[in-house]
Design an enzyme around this catalytic site. Structure first.
Site, short mmCIF file in Angstrom:
data_model
loop_
_atom_site.label_atom_id
_atom_site.label_comp_id
_atom_site.label_asym_id
_atom_site.label_seq_id
_atom_site.Cartn_x
_atom_site.Cartn_y
_atom_site.Cartn_z
N LYS A 186 0.81 -1.22 -0.02
CA LYS A 186 -0.09 0.10 -0.17
C LYS A 186 0.97 1.38 -0.01
O LYS A 186 1.70 1.28 0.80
CB LYS A 186 -0.96 -0.04 1.19
N ASP A 199 -10.32 -0.89 -8.66
CA ASP A 199 -10.80 -1.32 -7.40
C ASP A 199 -12.04 -0.58 -6.79
O ASP A 199 -13.17 -0.86 -6.97
CB ASP A 199 -9.68 -1.31 -6.26
N ASP A 201 -0.80 -0.41 -4.31
CA ASP A 201 -1.95 -0.14 -4.13
C ASP A 201 -2.07 1.15 -3.84
O ASP A 201 -1.72 1.60 -2.63
CB ASP A 201 -2.75 -1.06 -3.23
N LYS A 256 -14.31 -7.41 -4.46
CA LYS A 256 -14.31 -7.21 -3.08
C LYS A 256 -16.00 -7.62 -2.96
O LYS A 256 -16.86 -6.52 -3.09
CB LYS A 256 -13.85 -5.93 -2.61
N GLU A 279 -2.96 -0.74 -8.16
CA GLU A 279 -4.47 -0.49 -7.98
C GLU A 279 -4.92 0.77 -8.00
O GLU A 279 -4.14 1.54 -7.14
CB GLU A 279 -5.05 -1.32 -6.60
#
Length: 362
Positions: free
Chosen positions: A164, A245, A194, A272, A220
């Protein structure tokens, strides 16, 4: 079969401060849905309803009242649920504005239909014969904290890392990627990052160029969602493959899904179920992405092991060789103990280990 639903709140406690570009998590409120058969109360299904603050479209102040209302309606209907009518019931019972609720009911009902044993799908994963490769997740924090996480993931046998980025100094983030690439080639270690929409549109191209030096698998959501023209331009020109995402959240109509992916043409999408409205919506995204030759993988969204279990079993229904984002089971001090275990960079269902639901105080 007369089915009745009720829910229980469970406050998950993180083992560390989990940083993203949207903020830091120390705890996570979740709701466990319990659906039982009045003819045989010992048979019950569990589903998880876990909207995320700042991300889920159904994270609203009166969420508990929403849950009460849906459960009351469900209980008043004296429904009988079968595989053929499940999606009809879900579409009429729960508005698309509440995707996490739909996911919780969908998986709890599948659990009930399979005998109330936390079995959502019968497949090689639930039988312990198949493992699911996953990425090792490196959370935001200080450079030292992130480097330590990288070392832990490598020692644990992961060959795909997801970092991240977007919260600390960008040069520090690049230096972490550089340190990995100095030791491991792309064939040895695959790197995903991400950004959670952290890049401004005007700087995204320059940052993507800098990131491409490290031969990344993908990035992402480099910019904030719902900037369709800008995202389409980035997907066309980016030297790093782009995965959508947050861009998918709130898009529930099939035609709109098709239009979005045709417009942006990303290299990947990330699914998700809690944020997208459950498994049926994910099936639609997968079907469209496959037809458009867009890659995909599935990721949990900070659910407990109840939600993660359902997502993993759904993932195992597909023959997708890409590492999935299902490594969140070890995040919490007080997770719900069950058969899910991570070994050598893969998620495995240990058939010798039983579920322990005592922490839920049923």
């Amino acid at each position: 079969m007369g089915l009745k639903a009720k829910w229980f709140k469970h406050l998950l406690k993180f083992k560390f401060e989990a940083g993203t570009s949207r903020g830091v998590y120390t705890e996570k409120e979740t709701f466990i849905l319990h659906i039982s058969d009045t003819a045989n109360p010992t048979v019950f299904g569990l589903g998880e309803i876990a909207p995320l603050a700042g991300l889920s479209i159904d994270y609203v102040p009166d969420f508990e009242q929403v849950l009460n209302n849906v459960c009351d309606t469900f209980n008043s209907l004296d429904l009988e649920v079968f595989p053929w009518n499940l999606n009809i019931i879900l579409s009429q019972l729960i508005d698309d504005a509440f995707p996490s609720v739909k996911f919780g009911f969908e998986t709890a009902l599948l659990d009930v239909m399979n005998g109330g044993k936390r079995i959502i799908f019968e497949n090689d994963f639930i039988d312990g014969r198949k493992t699911i490769p996953i990425n090792g997740l490196v959370w935001m924090g200080s450079k030292e904290f992130m480097v330590n996480q990288v070392e832990e993931k490598l020692e644990a046998g992961f060959n795909t890392l997801k970092l991240k980025i977007g919260a600390i100094n960008f040069q520090d983030e690049l230096s972490i990627l550089a340190s990995i690439r100095e030791r491991f080639s792309p064939e040895q270690i695959s790197l995903r990052v991400d950004a959670n929409g952290a890049f401004a549109v005007e700087e995204a191209g320059q940052k993507l160029a800098a990131l491409s030096t490290y031969q990344l698998h993908s990035i992402e959501q480099p910019i904030k969602a719902y900037q369709t023209e800008a995202m389409a331009s980035l997907s066309e020109k980016s030297p790093v493959p782009i995965a959508l995402d947050e861009e998918l959240i709130g898009v529930s109509d099939y035609v709109q899904k098709m239009q979005l992916l045709k417009k942006i043409k990303p290299q990947y999408i990330i699914l998700k179920p809690t944020l997208l409205g459950g498994l049926q919506h994910c099936r639609e995204w997968i079907e469209i992405a496959t037809r458009l030759q867009i890659g995909w993988w599935i990721t949990s969204a900070l659910e407990s092991n109840i939600g993660l279990n359902a997502i993993a079993q759904f993932t195992a229904e597909y023959k997708n060789p890409l590492p999935q984002g299902l490594g969140t089971g070890g995040l919490y001090h007080n997770n719900i103990d069950g058969p899910l275990t991570v070994e050598n960079g893969s998620l495995r269902y240990d058939i010798k280990k039983a579920w322990d639901l005592s922490i839920l105080n049923y």
